[in-house]
Design a protein around this motif. Sequence first.
Motif, mmCIF file in Angstrom:
data_model
loop_
_atom_site.group_PDB
_atom_site.id
_atom_site.type_symbol
_atom_site.label_atom_id
_atom_site.label_comp_id
_atom_site.label_asym_id
_atom_site.label_seq_id
_atom_site.Cartn_x
_atom_site.Cartn_y
_atom_site.Cartn_z
ATOM 1 N N THR A 208 35.805 55.583 47.149
ATOM 2 C CA THR A 208 35.415 54.387 47.900
ATOM 3 C C THR A 208 35.527 53.148 47.026
ATOM 4 O O THR A 208 36.001 52.095 47.460
ATOM 5 N N ASN A 209 35.090 53.275 45.780
ATOM 6 C CA ASN A 209 35.129 52.151 44.852
ATOM 7 C C ASN A 209 36.564 51.682 44.608
ATOM 8 O O ASN A 209 36.842 50.482 44.540
ATOM 9 N N VAL A 210 37.492 52.631 44.497
ATOM 10 C CA VAL A 210 38.903 52.265 44.327
ATOM 11 C C VAL A 210 39.396 51.477 45.535
ATOM 12 O O VAL A 210 40.022 50.411 45.389
ATOM 13 N N ARG A 211 39.117 51.978 46.714
ATOM 14 C CA ARG A 211 39.593 51.305 47.925
ATOM 15 C C ARG A 211 38.960 49.922 48.072
ATOM 16 O O ARG A 211 39.621 48.966 48.493
ATOM 17 N N GLN A 212 37.680 49.810 47.729
ATOM 18 C CA GLN A 212 37.025 48.507 47.815
ATOM 19 C C GLN A 212 37.598 47.532 46.789
ATOM 20 O O GLN A 212 37.729 46.334 47.066
ATOM 21 N N THR A 213 37.947 48.036 45.616
ATOM 22 C CA THR A 213 38.539 47.175 44.595
ATOM 23 C C THR A 213 39.896 46.655 45.050
ATOM 24 O O THR A 213 40.225 45.480 44.843
ATOM 25 N N VAL A 214 40.688 47.523 45.674
ATOM 26 C CA VAL A 214 41.987 47.090 46.207
ATOM 27 C C VAL A 214 41.799 45.971 47.217
ATOM 28 O O VAL A 214 42.499 44.941 47.180
ATOM 29 N N GLU A 215 40.838 46.137 48.116
ATOM 30 C CA GLU A 215 40.593 45.113 49.128
ATOM 31 C C GLU A 215 40.023 43.844 48.512
ATOM 32 O O GLU A 215 40.320 42.725 48.964
ATOM 33 N N GLU A 216 39.213 44.005 47.466
ATOM 34 C CA GLU A 216 38.660 42.831 46.787
ATOM 35 C C GLU A 216 39.759 42.029 46.102
ATOM 36 O O GLU A 216 39.729 40.797 46.093
ATOM 37 N N ILE A 217 40.723 42.708 45.530
ATOM 38 C CA ILE A 217 41.858 42.018 44.913
ATOM 39 C C ILE A 217 42.591 41.185 45.961
ATOM 40 O O ILE A 217 42.910 40.014 45.734
ATOM 41 N N ARG A 218 42.836 41.775 47.108
ATOM 42 C CA ARG A 218 43.527 41.039 48.180
ATOM 43 C C ARG A 218 42.680 39.862 48.669
ATOM 44 O O ARG A 218 43.206 38.772 48.941
ATOM 45 N N ARG A 219 41.389 40.068 48.764
ATOM 46 C CA ARG A 219 40.503 39.042 49.312
ATOM 47 C C ARG A 219 40.283 37.891 48.339
ATOM 48 O O ARG A 219 40.253 36.714 48.737
ATOM 49 N N ARG A 220 40.179 38.212 47.061
ATOM 50 C CA ARG A 220 39.799 37.201 46.079
ATOM 51 C C ARG A 220 40.979 36.578 45.348
ATOM 52 O O ARG A 220 40.804 35.594 44.635
ATOM 53 N N SER A 221 42.172 37.139 45.518
ATOM 54 C CA SER A 221 43.344 36.567 44.855
ATOM 55 C C SER A 221 44.396 36.190 45.891
ATOM 56 O O SER A 221 45.149 37.035 46.371
ATOM 57 N N ASP A 222 44.453 34.909 46.207
ATOM 58 C CA ASP A 222 45.496 34.434 47.121
ATOM 59 C C ASP A 222 46.878 34.641 46.512
ATOM 60 O O ASP A 222 47.855 34.862 47.231
ATOM 61 N N VAL A 223 46.947 34.584 45.177
ATOM 62 C CA VAL A 223 48.221 34.756 44.485
ATOM 63 C C VAL A 223 48.781 36.152 44.745
ATOM 64 O O VAL A 223 49.928 36.319 45.175
#
Length: 251
Positions: A208-223
């Motif tokens: 779950t933590n891996v999947r949440q981190t992937v989504e956090e990267i997308r959410r927090r990095s517009d780049v």
Amino acid sequence: MHRHDETCYAGAADGTRRSLLKSAMGVAAFAAVGGVPWLLPGLAQAAALTKAQRDAMTPDQVIAMLKEGNERFRAGKMQGHDYLAQKRASASGQYPAAVILSCIDSRAPAEIILDAGIGDTFNARVAGNIANDDLLGSLEFACAVAGAKLALVMGHTACGAIKGAIDGAKLGNLTGLLDKIKPAVAATQFNGERTSKNGAFVDAVAATNVRQTVEEIRRRSDVLAGLEKDGKIKIVGSMYQLVGGKVEFYA
């Protein structure tokens, strides 16, 4: 040695020389069309990736190569890395194909378990493979500036940071780090004992933590989100199994 033996020996030597020549010609031809060393299992990976090789690859091809590298690792048939040659080849410039965000666990060195060499991957390691501001900036550098085609988040089984988050452990600066993992604990659906003593629950939270981190990267990095939307990179999660050595890709 009898003449018959000498003839057989000479024939075998000639055959060996022909095989070596064919292999050398094959490698040369492969390199001429921008071939990538990772795709030549069983041969020494003597040099780091070139810009032309890396730029010719798609994100899916990078994923495929990492999967193949992990299979070699599991089979005990890793490439014969010439690290000194790779060091020399990459001294004047680096063209990694991927950036890997993984845990600091000593049993999960990404380069080794994916059979990659010097210059092939950027590697960011932090307990619990979380994505804070500094790590997001590092991933942005790797992909937007240096040209990596894949951002891979890699968790692993029996993760100590995950256990600490489940237990609510507190210790100096570690407390704040574990707080970033706690949302994964709450979000994990699991039928059974929800404690750090239950290995199955620990591994479920890690996934779950891996999947949440992937989504956090997308959410927090517009780049990075923009690069992925344009098809220039992929942001992918994965889990490394300490027992058996397999890396499972969530792609």
